[in-house]
Write a protein that holds these residues in place. Structure first.
Motif, PDB file in Angstrom:
ATOM      1  N   SER A   1       2.610  26.253 -14.822  1.00 55.04           N
ATOM      2  CA  SER A   1       2.246  27.316 -13.881  1.00 55.04           C
ATOM      3  C   SER A   1       2.098  26.747 -12.474  1.00 55.04           C
ATOM      4  N   LEU A   2       2.095  27.626 -11.499  1.00 53.71           N
ATOM      5  CA  LEU A   2       1.949  27.207 -10.106  1.00 53.71           C
ATOM      6  C   LEU A   2       0.590  26.582  -9.873  1.00 53.71           C
ATOM      7  N   ARG A   3      -0.444  27.127 -10.511  1.00 51.21           N
ATOM      8  CA  ARG A   3      -1.787  26.573 -10.330  1.00 51.21           C
ATOM      9  C   ARG A   3      -1.863  25.155 -10.883  1.00 51.21           C
ATOM     10  N   GLU A   4      -1.239  24.905 -12.034  1.00 48.92           N
ATOM     11  CA  GLU A   4      -1.251  23.555 -12.614  1.00 48.92           C
ATOM     12  C   GLU A   4      -0.520  22.565 -11.710  1.00 48.92           C
ATOM     13  N   LEU A   5       0.577  23.016 -11.111  1.00 48.26           N
ATOM     14  CA  LEU A   5       1.302  22.129 -10.193  1.00 48.26           C
ATOM     15  C   LEU A   5       0.472  21.815  -8.960  1.00 48.26           C
ATOM     16  N   GLU A   6      -0.234  22.813  -8.428  1.00 51.87           N
ATOM     17  CA  GLU A   6      -1.070  22.578  -7.253  1.00 51.87           C
ATOM     18  C   GLU A   6      -2.217  21.616  -7.578  1.00 51.87           C
ATOM     19  N   ALA A   7      -2.783  21.742  -8.805  1.00 49.79           N
ATOM     20  CA  ALA A   7      -3.853  20.825  -9.203  1.00 49.79           C
ATOM     21  C   ALA A   7      -3.329  19.394  -9.320  1.00 49.79           C
ATOM     22  N   LYS A   8      -2.118  19.234  -9.875  1.00 46.18           N
ATOM     23  CA  LYS A   8      -1.546  17.899 -10.002  1.00 46.18           C
ATOM     24  C   LYS A   8      -1.197  17.304  -8.640  1.00 46.18           C
ATOM     25  N   SER A   9      -0.679  18.154  -7.744  1.00 44.59           N
ATOM     26  CA  SER A   9      -0.305  17.648  -6.415  1.00 44.59           C
ATOM     27  C   SER A   9      -1.526  17.248  -5.608  1.00 44.59           C
ATOM     28  N   SER A  10      -2.696  17.898  -5.866  1.00 43.47           N
ATOM     29  CA  SER A  10      -3.912  17.510  -5.151  1.00 43.47           C
ATOM     30  C   SER A  10      -4.447  16.180  -5.673  1.00 43.47           C
ATOM     31  N   ASP A  11      -4.179  15.886  -6.970  1.00 44.59           N
ATOM     32  CA  ASP A  11      -4.605  14.602  -7.524  1.00 44.59           C
ATOM     33  C   ASP A  11      -3.713  13.469  -7.055  1.00 44.59           C
ATOM     34  N   THR A  12      -2.410  13.726  -6.949  1.00 47.70           N
ATOM     35  CA  THR A  12      -1.455  12.715  -6.476  1.00 47.70           C
ATOM     36  C   THR A  12      -0.880  13.173  -5.150  1.00 47.70           C
ATOM     37  N   GLU A  13      -0.849  12.295  -4.187  1.00 48.21           N
ATOM     38  CA  GLU A  13      -0.415  12.662  -2.840  1.00 48.21           C
ATOM     39  C   GLU A  13       1.103  12.754  -2.716  1.00 48.21           C
ATOM     40  N   SER A  14       1.849  12.437  -3.770  1.00 46.33           N
ATOM     41  CA  SER A  14       3.311  12.510  -3.676  1.00 46.33           C
ATOM     42  C   SER A  14       3.766  13.960  -3.726  1.00 46.33           C
ATOM     43  N   ASP A  15       5.008  14.187  -3.248  1.00 43.59           N
ATOM     44  CA  ASP A  15       5.565  15.536  -3.193  1.00 43.59           C
ATOM     45  C   ASP A  15       6.526  15.783  -4.359  1.00 43.59           C
ATOM     46  N   GLN A  16       6.285  15.127  -5.515  1.00 42.56           N
ATOM     47  CA  GLN A  16       7.211  15.275  -6.646  1.00 42.56           C
ATOM     48  C   GLN A  16       7.130  16.654  -7.279  1.00 42.56           C
ATOM     49  N   HIS A  17       6.029  17.414  -6.996  1.00 38.99           N
ATOM     50  CA  HIS A  17       5.879  18.749  -7.589  1.00 38.99           C
ATOM     51  C   HIS A  17       6.364  19.852  -6.646  1.00 38.99           C
ATOM     52  N   ALA A  18       6.950  19.473  -5.523  1.00 38.24           N
ATOM     53  CA  ALA A  18       7.388  20.488  -4.560  1.00 38.24           C
ATOM     54  C   ALA A  18       8.546  21.313  -5.114  1.00 38.24           C
ATOM     55  N   ALA A  19       9.521  20.651  -5.736  1.00 38.92           N
ATOM     56  CA  ALA A  19      10.693  21.374  -6.250  1.00 38.92           C
ATOM     57  C   ALA A  19      10.318  22.372  -7.348  1.00 38.92           C
ATOM     58  N   PRO A  20       9.523  21.991  -8.353  1.00 44.03           N
ATOM     59  CA  PRO A  20       9.111  23.009  -9.339  1.00 44.03           C
ATOM     60  C   PRO A  20       8.323  24.162  -8.726  1.00 44.03           C
ATOM     61  N   SER A  21       7.506  23.874  -7.718  1.00 41.31           N
ATOM     62  CA  SER A  21       6.751  24.948  -7.061  1.00 41.31           C
ATOM     63  C   SER A  21       7.683  25.945  -6.397  1.00 41.31           C
ATOM     64  N   VAL A  22       8.724  25.436  -5.741  1.00 41.31           N
ATOM     65  CA  VAL A  22       9.701  26.321  -5.098  1.00 41.31           C
ATOM     66  C   VAL A  22      10.415  27.167  -6.152  1.00 41.31           C
ATOM     67  N   GLN A  23      10.742  26.574  -7.296  1.00 38.67           N
ATOM     68  CA  GLN A  23      11.402  27.332  -8.366  1.00 38.67           C
ATOM     69  C   GLN A  23      10.516  28.472  -8.867  1.00 38.67           C
ATOM     70  N   ILE A  24       9.234  28.174  -9.112  1.00 36.69           N
ATOM     71  CA  ILE A  24       8.319  29.201  -9.627  1.00 36.69           C
ATOM     72  C   ILE A  24       8.122  30.306  -8.594  1.00 36.69           C
ATOM     73  N   LYS A  25       7.955  29.938  -7.321  1.00 38.44           N
ATOM     74  CA  LYS A  25       7.772  30.959  -6.279  1.00 38.44           C
ATOM     75  C   LYS A  25       9.017  31.839  -6.167  1.00 38.44           C
ATOM     76  N   THR A  26      10.173  31.248  -6.323  1.00 33.44           N
ATOM     77  CA  THR A  26      11.412  32.043  -6.282  1.00 33.44           C
ATOM     78  C   THR A  26      11.468  33.017  -7.461  1.00 33.44           C
ATOM     79  N   ILE A  27      11.080  32.530  -8.641  1.00 37.49           N
ATOM     80  CA  ILE A  27      11.072  33.402  -9.822  1.00 37.49           C
ATOM     81  C   ILE A  27      10.100  34.560  -9.609  1.00 37.49           C
ATOM     82  N   LEU A  28       8.919  34.269  -9.080  1.00 40.75           N
ATOM     83  CA  LEU A  28       7.924  35.318  -8.857  1.00 40.75           C
ATOM     84  C   LEU A  28       8.424  36.351  -7.838  1.00 40.75           C
TER      85      LEU A  28
END
Length: 810
Positions: A274-301
């Motif tokens: 989920s988008l919330r889980e990705l945001e929680a993971k991105s806040s724990d790690t400063e890398s932008d590796q979760h940016a692409a999945p976030s964009v996919q989910i936002k596009t789907i929504l």
């Protein structure tokens, strides 16, 4: 004044005020011979006993005394009373509506969740009047018990000083009653005028065509059928639009919690997140590796929202003419006072519409559709409900009762732990009242110079000034926490009332059904999953066991028409479907045992923590006069513990009444909390024993029976794994955390799914229901699915499950 409101002095027969209202000075010519009709906010034709029961507070056994009740009277002018309806029955019905509107106004001004009252209309004088017995005690919207020691001055006629003189103010009781009376009189006069116009039009048309009837029966029947079809089409369109609106609201409010299958940029392949889980993971790690999945989910929504919005616009465009015609028909029938004809819905359409109403807890619409159903059944247009339909209603009723129980428990937990619960107070800051008190004590204990204390005092005074100026929530976190806590408690109570209303409505349907009413419900996979999720933390053993039996029956009865069989057949021609079903049942039984043991661990730890800090845990205590909530602990109010027996006796003898009342209130809260935790532990233990018995047939035991090893891999759901991970993070038992971590790591080797999805795989085209549990369902002999004895390990040759998962026998 057209309406007179007054408070009567204490009076009544030896049998109480309600008996006096119902029986005193009956006029045999204008009133019923035995007793007047009693009514309240929700019911008509109450008996004296029922009315007295409705006025009781808590678990009181006796009827309320006269000192516990207010006695109000509303009087009407006789000419106004006659304008309320064409006959006595319509007038009495209008008076009830007026009284209910007046009491609703009093309820709102008193900030009451509900006022308890009962009333009866008297016609033994020249002016019709209503006597009302009002219970003084009530629950405020913040769920605190309060007392209406006297009827507020603003509710009754009173004088106020304005300019140089006085002016009479009617009070909000009379204002609400008068407004409702004017509305009813206007409606009745419009209805009478419409009837006269129709009569004149009919007479004129008859005179213009003396040899010809106005309308033939065929014409009337054709128009009636056309109106029913229009109403049907309008209802279907309205419900479809409402369903789309609810889906759009769900996407907007909870879209960040929905899980979608997207590309995994770290490990490759796919992942469900989920988008919330990705945001929680991105806040724990400063890398932008979760940016692409976030964009996919936002596009789907966004695509889902656009699709729903386009569907809504399309339906509104297509049904605009039908909706307009339906509004015109309803308006015409309303003006003429005629009953609206039932829409010509089919049984399937009614089933679908009522199912959607239950999903959205729209009980008023559900009740309307139920009246339509009854009318169509009496006319022979549709068939009555089948046994399968009644079983579905039993399932809905069971789930509604479980939800109401869950709301009740959530309310009690939130109320008990509100002092320690963190609340967002703005500025990315979450804090609890316990933390605020601790900071304040540390600040006071730190001392400091005279000027520092003076500065701190000046800052506090400035804050209080700003609070009075209207910045209360932004300045005082404590007030904001209490306000949000009260809102949340009120929302939980509203949800509980809705579910209780649903259960009550469904029980009425079942009570009115035929004598061969089924005893067992038919549950869909979604409902079975919800029953299990609700019954486990609530400790509802009967529902928990029944859910497991239904799940097991569903899997055992699965045939070649289910998706699980089709998926297994693709893996190869030698696939053994019976072994696959056995793996599913065994895996779920073993997983349920582990989850039930975790609930026992949580309940045990909660009780231990409570006992260790028994004297210092704070409980909510409400002021009976102001209703304000104070959090107190036994250490604050208890008698000195270190003193001698004589000193403690002297302290207790000379303890003032207010402190004694406060001490007893806190002691009562602490004992009640301890009893609740003990009951939770006992219920969790019973459920764990039941889960262990269910899982025992899928374990292989040592020769002496002292060691049990599971013969299959546990099959966990995504929700269960999330619960185990939360328990790992919160438990104080290092051994339990280590064991659960091994279980979670073992489960990570297989993809996680919800219980609903797992059960849907085995759902066939034919519903499966055990006939009142009288006979055991037929099973595969080679699978040994129904054995109740300890069975040896029976692994199929086609079962590729490795035996490397951790042992978890009890």
């Amino acid at each position: 004044m057209r309406i007179v409101a007054s408070v009567q002095s204490k009076r009544g027969s030896s049998r109480g005020l309600v008996h006096y209202i119902a029986h005193s000075k009956l006029d045999p010519e204008r009133e019923p011979p035995n007793s007047r009709e009693l009514f309240n906010a929700f019911a008509d034709q109450l008996s004296v006993k029922s009315a007295n029961n409705s006025l009781k507070i808590g678990v009181a056994k006796d009827r309320p005394t006269n000192d516990e009740l207010h006695h109000l009277v509303l009087s009407f002018r006789d000419d106004d009373y006659r304008r309320l309806g064409a006959n006595e029955a319509r007038r009495r019905k209008a008076v009830k509506q007026i009284v209910r509107a007046a009491m609703k106004s009093l309820e709102g001004h008193a900030n009451a969740d509900r006022l308890l009252w009962t009333a009866a209309m008297h016609r033994n004088t020249a002016n019709p009047h209503v006597h009302i017995a009002l219970q003084k005690q009530y629950f405020a919207n913040e769920c605190e018990r309060q007392a209406l020691s006297r009827v507020p001055r603003e509710a009754l006629p009173h004088y106020v000083r304005r300019d140089a003189g006085k002016s009479l103010v009617l009070g909000y009781l009379i204002e609400a009653a008068g407004e409702k009376m004017d509305t009813i009189i206007l409606r009745e006069s419009s209805r009478r005028r419409a009837e006269k116009m129709i009569a004149r039009s009919d007479a004129a048309e008859d005179r213009s065509r003396p040899g010809e009837s106005m309308k033939t029966k065929e014409e009337i029947g054709g128009r009636f059928a056309s109106e029913r079809n229009v109403l049907r089409d309008a209802i279907l369109a309205e419900y479809e639009i409402r369903r789309i609106d609810s889906r759009i609201d769900r996407l907007l409010e909870h879209g960040d919690r929905m899980r979608f299958t997207v590309s995994d940029p770290v490990r490759g392949g796919k992942m469900r997140v989920s988008l919330r889980e990705l945001e929680a993971k991105s806040s724990d790690t400063e890398s932008d590796q979760h940016a692409a999945p976030s964009v996919q989910i936002k596009t789907i929504l966004r695509k889902m929202l656009a699709r729903e919005d386009a569907s809504r616009i399309q339906i509104q465009t297509d049904s605009a003419g039908v909706l307009e015609q339906a509004d015109r028909i309803r308006s015409e029938y309303r003006k003429t006072g005629r009953k609206l004809p039932p829409p010509s819905l089919t049984k399937e359409q009614l089933d679908l519409l009522q199912e959607r109403c239950l999903e959205g807890v729209e009980m008023r619409r559900f009740s309307y559709l139920e009246r339509v159903r009854n009318e169509l059944e009496r006319g022979g247009e549709i068939a009555p409900r089948s046994k399968y339909d009644l079983r579905s209603i039993i399932a809905e009723k069971t789930i509604a009762e479980l939800r109401a129980h869950a709301h009740e428990k959530e309310h009690a937990e939130l109320r008990a732990k509100g002092y320690y619960r963190r609340t967002d107070v703005g500025g990315d800051r979450a804090v609890s009242m316990a933390e605020l008190d601790r900071d304040e004590k540390e600040r006071d204990a730190s001392g400091g110079s005279f000027f520092a204390k003076l500065k701190d005092k000046f800052v506090r005074r400035s804050n209080e000034t700003r609070i009075r100026a209207g910045e209360r929530d932004s300045v005082d976190p404590r007030r904001l926490i209490i306000s949000k806590l009260g809102e949340e408690l009120a929302n939980i109570q509203r949800g509980r009332k809705l579910e209780l209303s649903k259960a009550k409505t469904l029980e009425k349907i079942l009570t009115g059904s035929s004598e061969d009413r089924p005893t067992e419900g038919h549950y869909s996979p979604l409902q079975l999953a919800e029953v299990e999720v609700l019954s486990l933390p609530l400790g509802q053993r009967a529902e928990y066991e029944s859910s497991w039996q239904s799940q097991r029956l569903l899997v055992e009865a699965a045939d070649t028409d289910c998706s699980a069989y089709r998926r297994l057949a693709k893996s190869g021609p030698t696939a053994d479907f019976a072994a696959h079903k056995l793996q599913m049942i065994a895996g779920r039984a073993l997983a349920r045992e582990i989850v039930a043991d975790v609930e026992v661990g949580k309940a045990t730890e909660d009780l231990k923590v409570f006992r260790d800090s028994y004297r210092f845990l704070r409980h909510p205590v409400s002021d009976p006069e102001s209703g304000a909530i104070t959090y107190m602990c036994l250490h604050d109010v208890d008698l000195p513990q270190s003193a001698s027996l004589l000193d403690r006796t002297m302290h207790e003898l000379f303890e003032d009444r207010e402190r004694r009342t406060l001490r007893r209130a806190v002691e009562s809260q602490a004992k009640e909390r301890e009893k609740t935790l003990k009951d939770d532990l006992a219920r969790a233990t019973e459920i764990a024993k039941s889960a262990t018995r269910d899982a025992s047939e899928f374990k292989s035991y040592s020769i002496l029976g002292l060691f049990a090893e599971p013969s299959h891999r546990p099959i966990f759901t995504s929700g269960e794994i999330a619960m185990l991970e939360l328990r790992i993070a919160n438990t104080r038992n290092a051994s339990e955390a280590s064991h659960l971590q091994a279980v979670v790591e073992s489960a990570s080797e297989t993809p996680l799914r919800s219980l609903t999805d797992l059960l849907r795989d085995f759902e066939g085209s034919r519903p499966v229901v055990a006939e009142d549990k009288k006979t055991e369902p037929k099973v595969h002999d080679d699978a040994g699915l129904r054995g109740r004895e300890r069975v040896p390990e029976t692994r199929s040759a086609h079962d590729p499950t490795p035996r490397t998962f951790p042992e978890h026998g009890r």
